[in-house]
Design an enzyme around this catalytic site. Structure first.
Site: not given
Length: 240
Positions: A6, A76, A143, A147, A180
Site C-alpha cells: 500500500i 493510494n 490532478y 487521475k 483527509t
C-alpha cells in the site's frame, strides 16, 4: 498468506487500509515518505524518486513469494498540488504531481506484473483514482489529468491481462470526497487559483465528507467481495 502493498500508508485512506487489513491478519507492507507510527514492515521512500520503485517491488515480492497465496498492490498515494490555473503554476509542481499520481503507479504496476508473471495465486492492482479524473475542475489541471491517466492506464492493463496465462485483476476506484489532509490542502488554497474553493469549504462545514475509516472499510469490502472482471476497471466506491 495474503500480501498487501500500500502506497501512501502513513496517513488518510492508506493508513486506515493498512490498519484494517492488519486487523484481519493480512501481511501489509506500507510505503510512504515517513513512518510516523513506527509501523513494522514499512518502507520509507519518496515516490517522486521513481528510479527506486521497480527494485522496491522486486524485493517485496521476492521476500514473500514462497508463502503468499495472493498479492494486492494498492496505489493510494496522491497529491492535489499544484493547485492553480494553467499558466500560473510552476513547472516543478506539475512534474512532481505527475510523478506521484501517475508515473509511480505505472512503474509499480509494471514491476508488479513483471515480477509475478508466473505466480499462480490471486493478483490484484487497486488504483485509487478520483472523480477529478472523470470530470474537469478549474485549478486542478495536473490532478485531473493524472487521475484521468490512471483510469485509462487501468483500462489498458485490464485489456492486456485478459490474455495473460495468470492474469492480474485491476480496478481504478474513485473513493468519493474524504476528510483527509488532501482536503485541508484544498481548503487552504486561494479562490483565484481554485474557483470551487467555497464549495469544498462547504463540504466540510456541512459534514458531507466521508471519513477515511469508512472509506477504507468500503474499499476492503470491494476487494474481498467483488469480482473485478465483472465490474470492469473503472469504479465509484459510492455505488457499492
Amino acid at each position: 498468506m495474503d500480501v498487501f502493498i500500500i502506497t501512501g500508508a502513513s496517513k488518510g485512506i492508506g493508513f486506515e487500509l493498512s490498519k484494517q487489513l492488519q486487523s484481519k491478519d493480512k501481511m501489509v507492507i506500507g510505503i510512504a515518505r515517513t513512518n510516523p507510527e513506527d509501523v513494522e514492515n514499512f518502507i520509507t521512500v519518496n515516490l517522486k524518486d521513481t528510479s527506486k520503485l521497480h527494485e522496491l517491488i522486486e524485493n517485496v515480492i521476492s521476500k514473500y513469494s514462497e508463502e503468499a497465496t495472493s498479492f494486492t498492490l494498492i496505489n493510494n498515494a496522491g497529491m492535489v498540488d499544484p493547485i492553480g490555473l494553467v499558466g500560473d503554476v510552476e513547472a516543478v509542481g506539475i512534474e512532481e504531481g505527475i510523478a506521484v499520481n501517475l508515473t509511480a503507479p505505472m512503474i509499480l504496476s509494471n514491476a508488479f506484473i513483471t515480477e509475478l508473471k508466473n505466480f499462480t495465486g490471486t493478483k490484484r492492482i487497486v488504483n485509487i483514482s478520483s472523480g477529478a479524473g472523470r470530470n474537469a475542475y478549474e485549478g486542478w489541471g495536473t490532478y485531473c489529468a493524472t487521475k484521468a491517466g490512471l483510469d485509462h492506464f487501468s483500462r489498458v492493463v485490464g485489456l492486456e491481462q485478459a490474455n495473460a496465462d495468470y492474469p492480474v485483476d485491476i480496478v481504478s476506484i474513485a473513493p468519493g470526497i474524504i476528510d483527509t489532509g488532501m482536503q485541508e490542502t484544498i481548503r487552504a488554497s486561494d479562490d483565484g487559483a481554485f474557483p470551487l474553493l467555497g464549495k469544498f469549504i462547504a463540504y466540510k462545514e456541512q459534514g458531507i465528507l466521508s471519513s477515511a475509516e469508512q472509506t477504507a472499510q468500503k474499499i476492503i469490502g470491494f476487494i474481498e467481495n467483488i469480482d473485478f472482471k465483472v465490474e470492469g476497471p473503472i469504479v465509484n466506491i459510492r455505488d457499492f
